[in-house]
Structure formats: C-alpha cells, structure tokens
Design a protein around this motif. Structure first.
Motif, short mmCIF file in Angstrom:
data_model
loop_
_atom_site.label_atom_id
_atom_site.label_comp_id
_atom_site.label_asym_id
_atom_site.label_seq_id
_atom_site.Cartn_x
_atom_site.Cartn_y
_atom_site.Cartn_z
N ALA A 250 -8.80 34.64 4.29
CA ALA A 250 -8.57 33.73 3.38
C ALA A 250 -7.52 34.43 2.20
N ALA A 251 -8.12 35.61 1.83
CA ALA A 251 -7.23 36.14 0.58
C ALA A 251 -6.01 36.68 1.15
N ALA A 252 -5.58 36.71 2.49
CA ALA A 252 -4.07 37.17 3.01
C ALA A 252 -3.23 36.38 2.38
N ASN A 253 -3.39 35.24 2.44
CA ASN A 253 -2.31 34.17 2.03
C ASN A 253 -3.18 33.20 1.11
N ALA A 254 -2.97 33.16 0.11
CA ALA A 254 -3.70 31.76 -0.92
C ALA A 254 -2.95 30.59 -0.29
N MET A 255 -1.61 30.34 0.17
CA MET A 255 -1.23 29.18 0.48
C MET A 255 -1.72 28.79 1.99
N VAL A 256 -2.46 29.44 2.67
CA VAL A 256 -2.89 29.09 4.01
C VAL A 256 -4.40 28.72 3.84
N THR A 257 -4.96 27.72 4.04
CA THR A 257 -6.54 27.69 4.01
C THR A 257 -7.17 27.75 5.49
N HIS A 258 -8.35 27.98 5.48
CA HIS A 258 -9.00 27.87 7.06
C HIS A 258 -10.29 26.80 6.67
N ARG A 259 -9.90 26.05 5.54
CA ARG A 259 -10.99 24.91 5.49
C ARG A 259 -10.21 23.52 5.71
#
Length: 566
Positions: A250-259
């Motif tokens: 998740a930290a790799a790209n703050a604009m992409v969520t896994h939730r």
C-alpha cells in the motif's frame, strides 16, 4: 453410486459465471469487445439522418406545413422529419446511457455481467426493431422511444457490464484491460456506419430509402454478437490473482488502495465529485469538437483545402462537395485517434499513474486548444489536424482511464456500480459540449464574425474548461480511513460469495463424478462451466471474431482519411 439431489444455480445467475481453474483471462476482453463494438454504433447514427429526412419523399424531402404543431408532427405520415428532430436521438442515447448506468450499476454487481449483457442486447437490438417499425409507419416518436430510450438503457448496461469484471481479471493491468473494452465503444461507428451505408444502398428502391430494412438486419447481427459476448463472460473466484503476481504494498503508491469503499459511501465523497468533474470537463471539450468536426474544417479553411484562395461562402456547390469529402476524412481520422487513445493512454496509465495521465490530458490539451486558432490563421491544415488528433486521443483516453482511476481510489469491490454513477458526468457533457460549441458559433456568425474566425473564442473557452479539470484532478486525494469497508463486513460478503461459488463448484464436481461412473447426469437447464485449461485456438478464434470487423472498420476509415493529405 449414491446421488444427493440439489438445485444448481440458475443459468443467468452470477454464480454460474464463476470461472473454473485453468480459464484463460484473455477470453474476457473479446467478450467485452463483442458488446461494445455493437453499442458503439450510437456514435455513428448520424449516417441515418439524411436518408430519414427524405423517408417520405425518397428522392427529396417533403416539407411539413408551416402551421403544423409539434404534437401533430409526431404522428404525421405525409411529410418528412427535420434533421434537428432526428438529432434528439443522439441526445437521448447519452442521457439514458449515463442515467441507466447510474440506476442499475449496483444491480450489475450482484446480478453479474452475463445477465447485464443479455439485458443490454435485448434493449439495444429491440430498440432498433422498434425504430424500424417507426420508420416503416413514419412515427418519429417510435424512433425516440425505441433507439433513444430503450436503446439508451441498453447502451448504459452494455457499457458498464465488463468494467468491474475486467479490472478483477487484470489487477496487474487495470488501465490496459478497460482500455481494450472501451476502445470497442469508440470503434463501433467505424464498423457500423459503413455497414449501414452498404445496407441502405442495397435496400434502397424508388419507394424506400432502405433504412427500416437496415435497422432490422443490424439488429439481428448485433443480437448474435452481443448474446455471444454476454454468454462468454466469466468472473474470477473470490481471492483469485494472476499467476506470479502479488499486490504491491500500500505504501508504494498512496493513490492506489487495496481496500474497498461501498457504493453508498463512495458517491458522497469529495473524491467522487472531483472525478465526476474531471470526466465531465474532459468529455465536454472533446465531444463538442466531435459534433462539429466536419463543418469546422470546411468553414475554417474553405477553398484552401483544394488549393483555392476562397472563403467557404465564396465556394460553389461543386467545390463545397469536394471539401465535404475532405472533411469526412478528417472526421474519420479523429475517430481513429479517439479509439487509439482509449487503448494507448489507458495502458500508459498503468505505468504513469491515473492522476499523472489526466494531468497530461489537461495541460497539453489546454496548450493545443489555445494554439488551434493560431494554426488556423497560419493556414496550416497539418498543424490544425494534428492538434485535434492529439486532443481526441485525450478524449478517448479519459473514458478508458476513469474506471481504473475509480478502482485505485475506491477499490475494486463495487467499482462497476461506482463507475455507473460517475457516467452521469458523460450525460451532462453530452449536452454541455455540443450546446457550447454550436450556440457560440451561431452567436458569433450572427454578430458578423467571419465563419473562418467563428471558432476562435470557442477554442479558448474549451481550453478554460481543461484548466478547471486540471484543478479538480490535482485536488484528488486518497479516501479518508474511516470510509473504507470494515474487515468484518468484507468477510461476510466474501463468505456469502464463496458459499454460492462452492455450491456451483460442487455441482461441477458431481457431474464429473457421474461421468466417471459411466452415467452423465445433468440438472434441468444447467450448463456447467468447462474445467481444465482453455485451448489456445479458442482464444485466437475469440479475438478473430472481434478483430476482423474492427480491422475492416479501421481500413475503411483510413481510406477516407487519406483524402486529407492529397
């Protein structure tokens, strides 16, 4: 052998579309293309306007009496329809597309893409049949109701039916996957418009312009393709991931969520409305140009298109016919750029990020719109055409990138329904863009501004819209933590989905056991999903079914576009 009786899920249920082990995910994009290439004919419906405007007179339009009321004109059979009245179908298409996608997007998530695709086929093709009856009986309200309203509902359901499914099959290439399908919607007119011309010429006679027969043939062809595409849809099992792929941290790209954010929450967030504005402003700028591309090129360059130093108003009928053919090539070239942009920009967004991709659309788009009047006054057709080709690639790319942008911000769980709600921005832009371009042009011409300069102020205003779009895009931030669905809620939903999928899997296993025992037992109405690896020839055949018509449409369009550079 003992047999335990149980009822399998209904054929059209979402559970029956769950893919078995070994299913090749590359079968899903051609299924989506089969539907999008058919409903994309909505872009090419203007090919019917001129023939329909002389449906009664056949060789020439028969004007209605000047004192005939608007209500009487709806039912008149002795005089021809005006193109302005027929044009309402185009407005209905996109208003109904956006509103139906918003209303039934949530239903799609639970019903599954197969059921939504079949409903889309019945609505779109049934609308064409009703329109055919309307032409035969000469009742314009039947065209509005058939293709405009019922067909428009089919457009909305067909447009969003594959989005969520493709994103789940291609978590590693979200933009590319949605770009492949949505490319089909942009390419539908490239196939449908020349096909319609061929059919109308075939059916034309001294007593008919051949439109109602064309509607019926196209309805039959489209129905076969759309039903085939809908029945080919498969959704991955809960928890499926491509072999060898793991979700990035998740930290790799703050604009992409896994939730995941629930639909009822997502559409109330600032992020949703910022993205709504982003899509609306990008589409408004592009769709206004598409609607006026042919007259704009003719009026801006006039005789210079054929080597004459004459304005458009100074040309005779024969010269105007020559530049109209060149303008048709310009329109075709813009269609190709629209389609190419849908796939290429959406694919690039997987590497660049959605926010950066939209920033490119708005920054470069602003510069190009602002430069268009200069290129026109310079008399450079190449620069003028080149600018609009890039602009139209941004227009198409915006459509194809927005589903992946939504999945990045709100998660994949209900992205199809959220995308459906967001498409109301398209419905709004479908009215705003053409009205802005058309009325500004008419106002400036009425004010005495020469036709070749009547689009200057419009281009600057469209550039301003893109500045607003850039601001909205820059304001998009990740969703607040408390808005994501709780883990326990997701687990409950996942357990319910897994229970249904397992029941479906049990049925498949039971059938295989029955075969092994020498007896094949099939429950009534059941068609189990095939297990085992998907044969490569089947994948190739599926792509050929949609690829060959698309290649034919591209070839026809390229032949028209070549005229521009002769």
């Amino acid at each position: 052998m003992s047999v335990t009786a149980f009822a399998p899920p209904p054929f059209l249920s979402r559970e029956r579309t769950v893919a078995s082990a070994g299913f090749n995910r590359w079968l899903v994009p051609p299924a989506a293309l089969a539907i999008h290439l058919c409903i994309g004919m909505a872009y090419g419906f203007s090919v019917f306007w001129l023939p329909l405007s002389r449906a009664v007179g056949v060789s020439a339009p028969v004007a209605c009496p000047a004192d005939m009321s608007a209500v009487a004109a709806l039912f008149a059979t002795s005089c021809d329809w005006q193109i302005s009245a027929l044009g309402w179908m185009y407005t209905l298409f996109f208003v109904l597309l956006g509103s139906s996608a918003a209303i039934w997007g949530g239903w799609l998530e639970t019903a599954g893409p197969r059921k939504a695709g079949l409903v889309s086929a019945f609505c779109w093709c049934g609308g064409l049949v009703i329109s055919a009856a309307g032409v035969y009986l000469h009742q314009i309200w039947m065209l509005w109701l058939g293709s405009g309203v019922i067909g428009g509902i089919g457009l909305g359901l067909g447009y969003i039916s594959p989005v969520s499914t493709l994103i789940k099959w291609f978590p590693d290439r979200r933009g590319m996957a949605t770009g492949m399908a949505i490319m089909g919607f942009g390419g539908g007119a490239m196939i449908g418009a020349p096909l319609a011309n061929i059919l109308m010429q075939h059916f034309a006679s001294p007593t008919s312009v051949g439109v109602w027969q064309t509607f019926l043939v196209m309805a039959a062809l489209y129905f076969v393709f759309m039903v085939g595409g809908a029945l080919s849809y498969r959704v991955p099992r809960e928890g499926w991931a491509p072999k060898g792929w793991t979700a990035p941290a998740a930290a790799a790209n703050a604009m992409v969520t896994h939730r995941h954010v629930h639909l009822n929450v997502a559409w109330r967030t600032p992020q949703f409305w910022l993205l709504w504005a982003v899509l609306c402003l990008n589409v408004s700028a592009g769709i206004g140009v598409i609607g006026m591309a042919s007259p704009m090129l003719q009026e801006v360059f006039g005789g210079r298109l054929i080597g004459l130093d004459l304005t458009f108003s100074q040309l005779d009928a024969g010269q105007k016919a020559q530049i109209a053919a060149i303008a048709a090539g310009f329109t075709g070239l813009l269609s190709l750029c629209n389609i190419g942009g849908r796939f290429l920009w959406a694919s690039f967004s997987d590497k660049l990020g959605r926010k950066m991709t939209y920033a490119i659309f708005f920054v470069l788009g602003f510069g190009l719109y602002a430069l268009v009047p200069t290129t026109a006054h310079m008399g450079s057709v190449v620069l003028f055409v080149g600018a609009f080709c890039i602009i139209l690639s941004f227009y198409g790319g915006g459509f194809a990138t927005i589903p992946a942008y939504l999945a990045d911000i709100f998660g994949t769980h209900m992205v199809g329904a959220i995308h459906g709600r967001l498409l109301t921005a398209w419905a709004t832009a479908g009215v705003l863009g053409p009205v802005l371009v058309n009325y500004l042009r008419e106002y400036q011409i009425a004010s005495g501004i020469p036709r070749e300069a009547a689009y200057d102020q419009t281009m600057y205003i469209l550039a301003g819209l893109l500045v607003l779009g850039l601001v909205c895009n820059l304001l998009v931030r990740p969703v607040a933590e408390h808005l994501y669905m709780k883990d326990e809620d997701l687990k409950k939903m996942s357990k319910a989905a897994l229970a249904k999928e397992d029941a479906h899997a049990d049925f498949e296993d039971f059938e295989e056991e029955a075969k092994d025992g020498g007896v094949t037992i099939l429950a009534r109405g059941s068609t189990p999903v095939a297990s085992g690896s998907t044969p490569l020839p089947l994948v190739v055949a599926a792509w050929l079914v949609v690829g060959v018509p698309l290649a034919w449409g591209v070839w026809i369009t390229l032949q028209k576009a070549v005229i521009l550079f002769h």
